[in-house]
Scaffold this motif. Structure first.
Motif, PDB file in Angstrom:
ATOM      1  N   ASP A 299       0.819  -1.205   0.000  1.00 30.20           N
ATOM      2  CA  ASP A 299       0.000   0.000   0.000  1.00 30.20           C
ATOM      3  C   ASP A 299       0.859   1.264   0.000  1.00 30.20           C
ATOM      4  OD1 ASP A 299      -2.430   1.326  -0.108  1.00 30.20           O
ATOM      5  OD2 ASP A 299      -2.650   1.425   2.075  1.00 30.20           O
ATOM      6  N   GLY A 300       1.988   1.196  -0.711  1.00 29.53           N
ATOM      7  CA  GLY A 300       2.829   2.375  -0.889  1.00 29.53           C
ATOM      8  C   GLY A 300       3.679   2.743   0.305  1.00 29.53           C
ATOM      9  N   GLU A 301       3.929   1.790   1.217  1.00 31.35           N
ATOM     10  CA  GLU A 301       4.738   2.110   2.397  1.00 31.35           C
ATOM     11  C   GLU A 301       5.353   0.847   2.981  1.00 31.35           C
ATOM     12  OE1 GLU A 301       1.785   3.952   4.857  1.00 31.35           O
ATOM     13  OE2 GLU A 301       1.134   2.046   5.733  1.00 31.35           O
ATOM     14  N   ARG A 302       6.298   1.049   3.871  1.00 29.35           N
ATOM     15  CA  ARG A 302       6.891  -0.042   4.639  1.00 29.35           C
ATOM     16  C   ARG A 302       6.842   0.310   6.117  1.00 29.35           C
ATOM     17  NH1 ARG A 302      12.633  -2.766   3.406  1.00 29.35           N
ATOM     18  NH2 ARG A 302      11.307  -3.661   1.775  1.00 29.35           N
ATOM     19  N   THR A 303       6.464  -0.678   6.938  1.00 32.80           N
ATOM     20  CA  THR A 303       6.436  -0.494   8.385  1.00 32.80           C
ATOM     21  C   THR A 303       7.384  -1.487   9.037  1.00 32.80           C
ATOM     22  OG1 THR A 303       4.134   0.275   8.352  1.00 32.80           O
ATOM     23  CG2 THR A 303       5.005  -0.494  10.460  1.00 32.80           C
ATOM     24  N   LEU A 304       8.193  -0.966   9.954  1.00 35.63           N
ATOM     25  CA  LEU A 304       9.077  -1.783  10.770  1.00 35.63           C
ATOM     26  C   LEU A 304       8.525  -1.799  12.193  1.00 35.63           C
ATOM     27  CD1 LEU A 304      12.525  -0.341   9.622  1.00 35.63           C
ATOM     28  CD2 LEU A 304      11.242  -2.232   8.597  1.00 35.63           C
ATOM     29  N   TYR A 305       8.458  -2.974  12.804  1.00 36.80           N
ATOM     30  CA  TYR A 305       7.936  -3.139  14.152  1.00 36.80           C
ATOM     31  C   TYR A 305       9.100  -3.487  15.079  1.00 36.80           C
ATOM     32  CZ  TYR A 305       3.552  -3.661  11.532  1.00 36.80           C
ATOM     33  OH  TYR A 305       2.488  -3.471  10.679  1.00 36.80           O
ATOM     34  N   PHE A 306       9.291  -2.674  16.101  1.00 37.87           N
ATOM     35  CA  PHE A 306      10.436  -2.827  16.990  1.00 37.87           C
ATOM     36  C   PHE A 306      10.002  -2.949  18.443  1.00 37.87           C
ATOM     37  CE2 PHE A 306      12.411  -0.268  13.557  1.00 37.87           C
ATOM     38  CZ  PHE A 306      13.584  -0.954  13.352  1.00 37.87           C
ATOM     39  N   TYR A 307      10.875  -3.547  19.257  1.00 36.60           N
ATOM     40  CA  TYR A 307      10.911  -3.269  20.684  1.00 36.60           C
ATOM     41  C   TYR A 307      12.199  -2.520  20.979  1.00 36.60           C
ATOM     42  CZ  TYR A 307       6.718  -5.154  22.568  1.00 36.60           C
ATOM     43  OH  TYR A 307       5.393  -5.319  22.884  1.00 36.60           O
ATOM     44  N   LEU A 308      12.062  -1.451  21.778  1.00 32.52           N
ATOM     45  CA  LEU A 308      13.171  -0.527  22.001  1.00 32.52           C
ATOM     46  C   LEU A 308      13.468  -0.367  23.487  1.00 32.52           C
ATOM     47  CD1 LEU A 308      12.033   2.363  19.603  1.00 32.52           C
ATOM     48  CD2 LEU A 308      13.694   0.556  19.099  1.00 32.52           C
ATOM     49  N   ALA A 309      14.721  -0.098  23.778  1.00 28.29           N
ATOM     50  CA  ALA A 309      15.131   0.270  25.127  1.00 28.29           C
ATOM     51  C   ALA A 309      14.849   1.761  25.340  1.00 28.29           C
ATOM     52  CB  ALA A 309      16.614  -0.015  25.331  1.00 28.29           C
ATOM     53  N   PRO A 310      14.418   2.144  26.537  1.00 22.79           N
ATOM     54  CA  PRO A 310      14.123   3.555  26.813  1.00 22.79           C
ATOM     55  C   PRO A 310      15.397   4.351  27.073  1.00 22.79           C
ATOM     56  CG  PRO A 310      13.671   2.245  28.754  1.00 22.79           C
ATOM     57  CD  PRO A 310      14.088   1.277  27.679  1.00 22.79           C
ATOM     58  N   LYS A 311      16.153   4.588  26.010  1.00 21.71           N
ATOM     59  CA  LYS A 311      17.432   5.278  26.133  1.00 21.71           C
ATOM     60  C   LYS A 311      17.467   6.511  25.240  1.00 21.71           C
ATOM     61  CE  LYS A 311      20.277   1.191  27.155  1.00 21.71           C
ATOM     62  NZ  LYS A 311      21.464   0.412  26.711  1.00 21.71           N
ATOM     63  N   GLU A 312      18.236   7.495  25.675  1.00 29.08           N
ATOM     64  CA  GLU A 312      18.409   8.705  24.866  1.00 29.08           C
ATOM     65  C   GLU A 312      19.058   8.369  23.531  1.00 29.08           C
ATOM     66  OE1 GLU A 312      20.604  13.095  25.108  1.00 29.08           O
ATOM     67  OE2 GLU A 312      20.636  11.730  26.835  1.00 29.08           O
ATOM     68  N   SER A 313      19.923   7.353  23.506  1.00 31.11           N
ATOM     69  CA  SER A 313      20.590   6.974  22.260  1.00 31.11           C
ATOM     70  C   SER A 313      19.591   6.518  21.203  1.00 31.11           C
ATOM     71  CB  SER A 313      21.610   5.861  22.526  1.00 31.11           C
ATOM     72  OG  SER A 313      20.996   4.741  23.138  1.00 31.11           O
ATOM     73  N   VAL A 314      18.485   5.930  21.618  1.00 32.36           N
ATOM     74  CA  VAL A 314      17.436   5.520  20.676  1.00 32.36           C
ATOM     75  C   VAL A 314      16.799   6.747  20.050  1.00 32.36           C
ATOM     76  CG1 VAL A 314      15.157   4.443  20.505  1.00 32.36           C
ATOM     77  CG2 VAL A 314      16.983   3.299  21.768  1.00 32.36           C
ATOM     78  N   ASP A 315      16.480   7.735  20.876  1.00 35.29           N
ATOM     79  CA  ASP A 315      15.872   8.973  20.372  1.00 35.29           C
ATOM     80  C   ASP A 315      16.804   9.685  19.398  1.00 35.29           C
ATOM     81  OD1 ASP A 315      13.672   8.487  22.000  1.00 35.29           O
ATOM     82  OD2 ASP A 315      14.504   9.653  23.663  1.00 35.29           O
ATOM     83  N   VAL A 316      18.085   9.717  19.744  1.00 39.55           N
ATOM     84  CA  VAL A 316      19.069  10.378  18.880  1.00 39.55           C
ATOM     85  C   VAL A 316      19.184   9.645  17.551  1.00 39.55           C
ATOM     86  CG1 VAL A 316      21.512  10.943  18.613  1.00 39.55           C
ATOM     87  CG2 VAL A 316      20.366  11.374  20.797  1.00 39.55           C
ATOM     88  N   ALA A 317      19.292   8.320  17.592  1.00 40.03           N
ATOM     89  CA  ALA A 317      19.423   7.538  16.367  1.00 40.03           C
ATOM     90  C   ALA A 317      18.216   7.714  15.477  1.00 40.03           C
ATOM     91  CB  ALA A 317      19.621   6.060  16.713  1.00 40.03           C
ATOM     92  N   LEU A 318      17.042   7.728  16.063  1.00 39.66           N
ATOM     93  CA  LEU A 318      15.816   7.868  15.283  1.00 39.66           C
ATOM     94  C   LEU A 318      15.726   9.254  14.652  1.00 39.66           C
ATOM     95  CD1 LEU A 318      13.243   6.466  14.404  1.00 39.66           C
ATOM     96  CD2 LEU A 318      12.181   7.195  16.556  1.00 39.66           C
ATOM     97  N   ALA A 319      16.076  10.295  15.408  1.00 45.27           N
ATOM     98  CA  ALA A 319      16.023  11.661  14.876  1.00 45.27           C
ATOM     99  C   ALA A 319      17.011  11.846  13.733  1.00 45.27           C
ATOM    100  CB  ALA A 319      16.304  12.661  16.001  1.00 45.27           C
TER     101      ALA A 319
ATOM    102  N   TRP B  14       4.881  -6.768  26.864  1.00 44.43           N
ATOM    103  CA  TRP B  14       4.995  -7.309  25.515  1.00 44.43           C
ATOM    104  C   TRP B  14       3.629  -7.692  24.938  1.00 44.43           C
ATOM    105  CZ3 TRP B  14       8.808  -9.778  22.077  1.00 44.43           C
ATOM    106  CH2 TRP B  14      10.044  -9.129  22.126  1.00 44.43           C
ATOM    107  N   ALA B  15       2.605  -6.941  25.291  1.00 39.21           N
ATOM    108  CA  ALA B  15       1.255  -7.269  24.818  1.00 39.21           C
ATOM    109  C   ALA B  15       1.138  -7.113  23.321  1.00 39.21           C
ATOM    110  CB  ALA B  15       0.232  -6.389  25.527  1.00 39.21           C
ATOM    111  N   ASN B  16       1.810  -6.099  22.763  1.00 35.30           N
ATOM    112  CA  ASN B  16       1.701  -5.875  21.311  1.00 35.30           C
ATOM    113  C   ASN B  16       2.338  -7.007  20.507  1.00 35.30           C
ATOM    114  OD1 ASN B  16       0.415  -3.178  20.603  1.00 35.30           O
ATOM    115  ND2 ASN B  16       1.800  -2.585  22.255  1.00 35.30           N
ATOM    116  N   ALA B  17       3.341  -7.650  21.077  1.00 39.89           N
ATOM    117  CA  ALA B  17       3.973  -8.750  20.365  1.00 39.89           C
ATOM    118  C   ALA B  17       3.059  -9.962  20.262  1.00 39.89           C
ATOM    119  CB  ALA B  17       5.264  -9.148  21.056  1.00 39.89           C
ATOM    120  N   GLU B  18       2.012 -10.019  21.094  1.00 45.90           N
ATOM    121  CA  GLU B  18       1.119 -11.158  21.082  1.00 45.90           C
ATOM    122  C   GLU B  18       0.332 -11.268  19.770  1.00 45.90           C
ATOM    123  OE1 GLU B  18      -1.282 -10.909  24.568  1.00 45.90           O
ATOM    124  OE2 GLU B  18       0.309 -11.647  25.890  1.00 45.90           O
ATOM    125  N   GLN B  19       0.252 -10.184  19.023  1.00 45.13           N
ATOM    126  CA  GLN B  19      -0.470 -10.258  17.749  1.00 45.13           C
ATOM    127  C   GLN B  19       0.192 -11.228  16.787  1.00 45.13           C
ATOM    128  OE1 GLN B  19      -0.016  -6.604  15.189  1.00 45.13           O
ATOM    129  NE2 GLN B  19       1.207  -5.905  16.929  1.00 45.13           N
TER     130      GLN B  19
END
Length: 326
Positions: free
Chosen positions: A278-298, A319-324
């Motif tokens: 549908d004209g896009e790609r989605t990546l599904y992650f689990y992430l650590a709550p770290k400033e380095s994650v925010d920096v890398a994403l930005a 991990w409720a979302n992973a149950e899907q």
């Protein structure tokens, strides 16, 4: 509130642990076990605990979650606030292996030495399926037999290892090629060495229409307790065909920038799944709550500012979302 109650537990423990150590050594009557139970029930009514020999200390105080993701989160925080281990005490957020005794289930004795365990690997989910039989199970209902089996599996493997490696569990009349409980830990340890930790399955059937999807079946929530953030990163395709799928050149470009993001996250992320359509790609992650994650994403978004990108991040400690995809 939870953290305050955990801190109260450890403040109390610091004043009684030496007394408890002496009571154990002298086999004296002690109020400490009852008090441990009472204080843990304030964290959650269904928490249980055990005292075992430690791995590196004389004794290990272990709080169990019984397979509950919520309780495992609580026991993890309990252990995180624990005092530093020493030669006498260590603290574990799950049951360690222990010597199993005969279980009395509704007056029926279930001897662990008579348990017969069959194992077969599930190479997709990278777990071991168990088929279990016992002469006493003929006098128990299915749930009673299953609960007794789980108790014995915990005794052989430890609670976290059961969560990590147990797939299907069946109670059966007979097991032809069985492993004794005392040999189960070695058998499982040997079998799981064949798993790669990189088992991906076609997930297109989870979507309607033309979608190319892959699911990381080897990802296990018990290995990702330090990554309690669920994230969906969606990037627009700049060139799609009439089915909404990227053209071959654009598909390679999406692969490249997806890898750039994953590399930027490093060990702070685990990729759960990808879906392209549908004209896009989605990546599904689990992430650590770290400033380095925010920096890398930005920085990654800035480097790919020529395409529309949306990011959703939600706390998901259980991990409720992973149950899907379970």
């Amino acid at each position: 509130m939870l953290d305050e109650q955990i801190e109260e537990f450890w403040e109390w423990w610091s004043g009684v642990k030496d007394e408890f150590l002496n009571d154990i050594a002298t086999e004296s009557e002690t109020h400490v076990p009852a008090e441990i139970t009472t204080r843990l029930s304030r964290l959650h009514a269904e928490l249980s605990w055990q005292l075992t020999p430690g791995v590196a200390a004389r004794h290990s105080l272990n709080v169990a979650s019984g397979g509950s993701r919520l309780l495992r989160l609580i026991t993890g925080r309990w252990a995180m606030f624990a005092p530093e281990s020493d030669s006498d005490w260590e603290y574990r957020p799950a049951r360690l292996p222990f010597v199993a005794d005969v279980l009395d289930v509704r007056g029926v004795g279930v001897d662990p030495n008579e348990l017969q365990i069959g194992m077969s690997p599930d190479t997709v989910f990278e777990r071991m399926d168990f088929a279990v039989s016992h002469p006493a199970f003929a006098d128990l209902d299915y749930e009673e037999a299953r609960d007794a089996t789980l108790e014995f599996l915990d005794s052989a493997l430890g609670e976290d290892e059961v969560e990590r490696w147990m797939g299907m569990l069946e109670i059966v009349p007979e097991v032809l090629h069985s492993v004794a409980l005392e040999g189960l830990a070695a058998a499982v340890a040997g079998a799981v060495t064949a798993f790669s930790g990189k088992s991906w399955e076609d997930g297109s059937g989870y979507y309607e229409g033309d979608v190319v999807a892959s699911i990381n079946r080897s990802a296990k929530w018990i290995d990702n307790l330090h990554r309690p953030l669920y994230s969906e990163v969606t990037m627009a395709s700049l060139a799609s065909d009439d089915r909404g799928l990227p053209t071959p050149l654009e598909a390679r470009r999406l692969d490249e920038i997806s890898k750039q993001l994953l590399d930027a996250f490093g060990d702070d992320a685990v990729l759960l799944a990808t879906a392209t359509g549908d004209g896009e790609r989605t990546l599904y992650f689990y992430l650590a709550p770290k400033e380095s994650v925010d920096v890398a994403l930005a920085e990654w978004k800035e480097a790919n500012s020529n395409r529309e990108i949306s990011v959703e991040i939600t706390p998901d400690e259980q991990w409720a979302n992973a149950e899907q995809w379970d």
